[in-house]
Design a protein around this motif. Structure first.
Motif, PDB file in Angstrom:
ATOM      1  N   LEU A  45      29.458  59.304  29.930  1.00 24.73           N
ATOM      2  CA  LEU A  45      29.110  59.120  28.522  1.00 24.73           C
ATOM      3  C   LEU A  45      27.906  58.186  28.383  1.00 24.73           C
ATOM      4  CD1 LEU A  45      32.735  58.666  27.096  1.00 24.73           C
ATOM      5  CD2 LEU A  45      31.279  60.678  26.841  1.00 24.73           C
ATOM      6  N   SER A  46      27.047  58.173  29.388  1.00 25.93           N
ATOM      7  CA  SER A  46      25.891  57.270  29.383  1.00 25.93           C
ATOM      8  C   SER A  46      24.847  57.687  28.358  1.00 25.93           C
ATOM      9  CB  SER A  46      25.252  57.233  30.777  1.00 25.93           C
ATOM     10  OG  SER A  46      26.126  56.655  31.714  1.00 25.93           O
ATOM     11  N   ALA A  47      24.013  56.708  27.982  1.00 28.43           N
ATOM     12  CA  ALA A  47      22.859  56.937  27.104  1.00 28.43           C
ATOM     13  C   ALA A  47      23.263  57.535  25.769  1.00 28.43           C
ATOM     14  CB  ALA A  47      21.819  57.806  27.806  1.00 28.43           C
ATOM     15  N   ASN A  48      24.278  56.936  25.167  1.00 28.75           N
ATOM     16  CA  ASN A  48      24.672  57.273  23.806  1.00 28.75           C
ATOM     17  C   ASN A  48      24.589  56.016  22.951  1.00 28.75           C
ATOM     18  OD1 ASN A  48      25.574  60.209  23.587  1.00 28.75           O
ATOM     19  ND2 ASN A  48      26.646  59.576  25.463  1.00 28.75           N
ATOM     20  N   MET A  49      25.332  55.963  21.872  1.00 30.88           N
ATOM     21  CA  MET A  49      25.346  54.781  21.005  1.00 30.88           C
ATOM     22  C   MET A  49      26.792  54.330  20.787  1.00 30.88           C
ATOM     23  SD  MET A  49      22.278  55.743  18.353  1.00 30.88           S
ATOM     24  CE  MET A  49      22.071  54.052  17.815  1.00 30.88           C
ATOM     25  N   LEU A  50      27.581  54.431  21.846  1.00 34.74           N
ATOM     26  CA  LEU A  50      28.980  54.029  21.769  1.00 34.74           C
ATOM     27  C   LEU A  50      29.083  52.509  21.705  1.00 34.74           C
ATOM     28  CD1 LEU A  50      30.348  56.518  24.429  1.00 34.74           C
ATOM     29  CD2 LEU A  50      30.678  56.662  21.947  1.00 34.74           C
ATOM     30  N   SER A  51      29.982  52.015  20.873  1.00 40.32           N
ATOM     31  CA  SER A  51      30.105  50.573  20.652  1.00 40.32           C
ATOM     32  C   SER A  51      31.566  50.151  20.757  1.00 40.32           C
ATOM     33  CB  SER A  51      29.538  50.212  19.278  1.00 40.32           C
ATOM     34  OG  SER A  51      30.217  50.936  18.262  1.00 40.32           O
ATOM     35  N   GLY A  52      31.803  48.859  20.581  1.00 38.91           N
ATOM     36  CA  GLY A  52      33.162  48.348  20.659  1.00 38.91           C
ATOM     37  C   GLY A  52      33.616  48.134  22.091  1.00 38.91           C
ATOM     38  N   ARG A  53      34.909  47.902  22.248  1.00 41.04           N
ATOM     39  CA  ARG A  53      35.475  47.585  23.552  1.00 41.04           C
ATOM     40  C   ARG A  53      35.878  48.849  24.305  1.00 41.04           C
ATOM     41  NH1 ARG A  53      37.559  42.392  24.491  1.00 41.04           N
ATOM     42  NH2 ARG A  53      37.014  40.904  22.868  1.00 41.04           N
ATOM     43  N   LEU A  54      35.879  48.741  25.615  1.00 37.22           N
ATOM     44  CA  LEU A  54      36.414  49.819  26.446  1.00 37.22           C
ATOM     45  C   LEU A  54      37.930  49.837  26.311  1.00 37.22           C
ATOM     46  CD1 LEU A  54      34.387  49.488  29.758  1.00 37.22           C
ATOM     47  CD2 LEU A  54      34.432  51.462  28.245  1.00 37.22           C
TER      48      LEU A  54
END
Length: 202
Positions: free
Chosen positions: A26-35
């Motif tokens: 899921l690299s190079a996206n705009m995912l945020s928050g905690r894993l």
């Protein structure tokens, strides 16, 4: 794989239900928050790639349960806190890329027990303290990077056992000095000791 799709929001906890998943990219996206700690349920996962997102918080301790994981890439996020001791459970790990985050604490000695590591990059974080003698056991290591931290002391002479090492990045640790193991001198293809006090080989 869902790389470079401009995905937003958090990493969904339901991914932990995909019990047959061997790769999660899921690299190079705009995912945020905690894993989510639910990722620990991915018992056959071999590769976890979440580089170049906006992830925050600390690396969940549950990741240490991924016994088949051979590649972990969390490059270029906003991860904080110390590396959890549970990561010593990643005994199959060959590739660890954690650079360009905000991880703190000392460089963990327990990583020296991950004997399959060939690539270890911890650069551009907020690590302090000295380099662990325990890494002398990482005899398969090809690349080590600890550049742009706040490390002190010297490169341990015992690291001369890293006879496969070809890439070593120590730069911009202004209080890191001493000399490097002589066994590296004819094998290194890439060396960064800029803005350190390292004097050469001995």
């Amino acid at each position: 794989s869902a790389q470079r799709n401009q995905l937003r929001g958090t990493v969904p906890a339901w991914l932990g239900n995909l019990s047959r998943l061997t790769g999660l990219q899921l690299s190079a996206n705009m995912l945020s928050g905690r894993l989510p700690n639910s990722l620990k349920a991915l018992s056959v996962l071999e590769r976890l790639e979440l580089a170049k997102n906006l992830l925050t918080g600390s690396i969940p301790a549950g990741l240490g349960e991924l016994r088949k994981l051979n590649g972990l890439n969390l490059l270029e996020n906003w991860l904080t806190g110390r590396l959890p001791d549970s990561l010593r459970g990643l005994t199959a790990l060959q590739y660890m890329e954690l650079s360009n985050n905000l991880i703190t604490g000392t460089i963990p000695a327990f990583l020296g027990s991950l004997h399959n590591l060939t690539y270890l990059h911890l650069g551009l974080n907020n690590f302090n303290g000295t380099l662990p003698d325990s890494y002398k056991a990482l005899t398969a290591l090809n690349t080590i990077g600890v550049e742009v931290n706040a490390l002190v002391g010297t490169v341990p002479a015992s690291w001369g056992s890293m006879t496969q090492l070809q890439h070593a990045w120590f730069g911009a640790n202004v209080a890191l000095g001493g000399c490097m193991p002589k066994t590296w001198s004819g094998k290194l293809k890439e060396l960064d000791i800029g803005s350190t006090k390292i004097t050469g080989f001995c």
